[in-house]
Design a protein around this motif. Structure first.
Motif, PDB file in Angstrom:
ATOM      1  N   ALA A  35       0.801  -1.293   0.034  1.00 49.08           N
ATOM      2  CA  ALA A  35       0.188  -0.138   0.025  1.00 49.08           C
ATOM      3  C   ALA A  35       0.868   1.206   0.071  1.00 49.08           C
ATOM      4  N   ASP A  36       0.475   2.331  -0.822  1.00 52.53           N
ATOM      5  CA  ASP A  36       1.181   3.605  -0.653  1.00 52.53           C
ATOM      6  C   ASP A  36       1.532   4.068   0.511  1.00 52.53           C
ATOM      7  N   ARG A  37       0.379   4.004   1.530  1.00 57.34           N
ATOM      8  CA  ARG A  37       0.884   4.613   2.878  1.00 57.34           C
ATOM      9  C   ARG A  37       2.013   3.806   3.635  1.00 57.34           C
ATOM     10  N   SER A  38       1.770   2.438   3.622  1.00 54.75           N
ATOM     11  CA  SER A  38       2.776   1.658   3.980  1.00 54.75           C
ATOM     12  C   SER A  38       4.327   1.975   3.593  1.00 54.75           C
ATOM     13  N   TYR A  39       4.366   2.154   2.144  1.00 53.46           N
ATOM     14  CA  TYR A  39       5.546   2.443   1.660  1.00 53.46           C
ATOM     15  C   TYR A  39       6.006   3.888   1.987  1.00 53.46           C
ATOM     16  N   GLN A  40       5.341   4.857   2.018  1.00 51.70           N
ATOM     17  CA  GLN A  40       5.465   6.036   2.422  1.00 51.70           C
ATOM     18  C   GLN A  40       6.310   6.076   3.941  1.00 51.70           C
ATOM     19  N   TYR A  41       5.653   5.447   4.592  1.00 51.71           N
ATOM     20  CA  TYR A  41       6.350   5.179   6.003  1.00 51.71           C
ATOM     21  C   TYR A  41       7.612   4.625   6.145  1.00 51.71           C
ATOM     22  N   CYS A  43       9.813   4.612   3.665  1.00 49.06           N
ATOM     23  CA  CYS A  43      10.473   5.592   2.997  1.00 49.06           C
ATOM     24  C   CYS A  43      11.023   6.725   3.836  1.00 49.06           C
ATOM     25  N   ARG A  44      10.128   7.153   4.884  1.00 55.42           N
ATOM     26  CA  ARG A  44      10.245   8.132   5.913  1.00 55.42           C
ATOM     27  C   ARG A  44      11.258   7.629   6.913  1.00 55.42           C
TER      28      ARG A  44
END
Length: 86
Positions: A35-41, A43-44
């Motif tokens: 999921a985009d949200r998981s990937y963004q987390y 990456c951060r």
């Protein structure tokens, strides 16, 4: 990542050795199930300790080969340089 009839979300990372001294990079990729949200987390999370290089999943095997093997080549490639009369 497929396991039998089941597929799982996978995020792959490959940190570089300079990460140990605060100068590292991390190559990161995901499969289509992340999921985009998981990937963004994720990456951060990694960007707090290194520069991030977002890669396509198809490129990760090459990145892992180079990053994982490069430290082993350094001592051999440095030997001729050490013998120069500086």
């Amino acid at each position: 990542c497929d396991f039998g009839n089941k597929a799982f979300p996978v995020i792959r990372t490959m940190p570089g050795m300079p990460l140990l001294i605060g100068e590292g990079t991390v190559a990161i990729s995901r499969n289509h199930l992340v999921a985009d949200r998981s990937y963004q987390y994720i990456c951060r999370l990694f960007s707090s300790i290194a520069l991030i290089s977002v890669m396509e999943e198809e490129q990760m095997n090459a990145i892992i080969s180079v990053n994982g093997s490069s430290p082993a080549y350094w001592p051999g490639s440095a030997a001729p340089v050490r013998s120069l009369p500086w």
